[in-house]
Motif scaffolding. Sequence first.
Motif, PDB file in Angstrom:
ATOM      1  N   TYR A   1     -59.769  -0.122  17.626  1.00 40.80           N
ATOM      2  CA  TYR A   1     -61.027  -0.522  17.011  1.00 40.80           C
ATOM      3  C   TYR A   1     -62.092   0.572  17.092  1.00 40.80           C
ATOM      4  O   TYR A   1     -63.031   0.578  16.289  1.00 40.80           O
TER       5      TYR A   1
ATOM      6  N   GLU B   1     -64.754  -2.625  12.085  1.00 37.35           N
ATOM      7  CA  GLU B   1     -64.736  -4.086  12.190  1.00 37.35           C
ATOM      8  C   GLU B   1     -63.322  -4.598  12.314  1.00 37.35           C
ATOM      9  O   GLU B   1     -63.047  -5.544  13.069  1.00 37.35           O
ATOM     10  N   HIS B   2     -62.417  -3.983  11.574  1.00 35.20           N
ATOM     11  CA  HIS B   2     -61.012  -4.378  11.614  1.00 35.20           C
ATOM     12  C   HIS B   2     -60.207  -3.270  12.282  1.00 35.20           C
ATOM     13  O   HIS B   2     -60.317  -2.099  11.917  1.00 35.20           O
TER      14      HIS B   2
END
Length: 344
Positions: free
Chosen positions: A7, A52-53
């Motif tokens: 991440y 975010e992903h």
Amino acid sequence: MRAALMYAAGDVRVEDVPDPGIQQPTDAVVRVVRSCICGSDLWPYGSMPAAEHGVRMGHEFLGVVEDTGPDVSGLARGDLVLAPFVWSDNTCDFCRAGLQTSCRHGGPWGRDGVDGGQGEAVRVPQAQGTLVKLPVAEDSALLPSLLTLSDVFCTGHHAAVTAGVGPRTTVTVVGDGAVGLSAVLAARRQGAERIILMGRHRERTDLGRDFGATDVVPERGEEGVARVRALTGGDGTHAVLECVGTLPALRTALGVIRAGGSVSRVGAPQYDDAPMGFDEFMRNITLTGGVAPARAYIEELLPDVLEGRIDPGRVFDRTMGVDEVPDGYRAMADRESLKVLIAP
């Protein structure tokens, strides 16, 4: 299933993700038996901006075929297979030229909806061209060495081949990571007369000596260049295998190369401009290397692993489960481990 995602720098998580399935007729689904963490994974681990992903991680794995699409032949459920670190059709013009890393219909693991190898299973696109069937059982003691043919040993081999290493060749290897040690082993396999390993981590350079290094130079920068020059009568070596990817490592490589020699860089470059100026021009220095087309080398190298002539799996010094992958990243980043093997 469980899989590793990154991440941000320093932020690797193991999460539940959808089980892979056949999406295209050329796909296969492979249950991962062994995977690992690559030194190149440490670059984003040290610098990736927050996302975010998470990004699926892992590009080196071997496993057992669980399912195949209708267009896949030569592979069946239960086969143990090896996956190179990019997938490819192995039939396009670039693949036929031995450059599967530039396949017109291929791509990297962990991107564009393709699974990463640091997980429990993977959907393999272009499975027939990508996967190599292995003639051993999934509990074979050879699995670590076979896994190195996915990337790290093939990368060291690529360095030796592109630099023209052969009998009567003198070689300097810059870097004592897993790729550098693989390059030492590859240079010995190619018949190099003398192999100088530049590294300062004793446990790694000791393994480098086992792999074939005749000399170890722990000094860096100008001091390291001077030491290699002194060892070679002032001339430097015929070939230099640069296995780090930083600008100081490349400068060292150019400093220890003999006139007319070749520097092969296989460490993922963390710079934009290479210092190939007038001095290198006047010395007729060749800069070569690049990303290794592992798929092009596997059939050549496989018999040496199967018959025990080489044991590149010794670069793995720690084994962890999938849920321990974040600890594996930390261990490698902190130089507590050379290369982490993942056993789901």
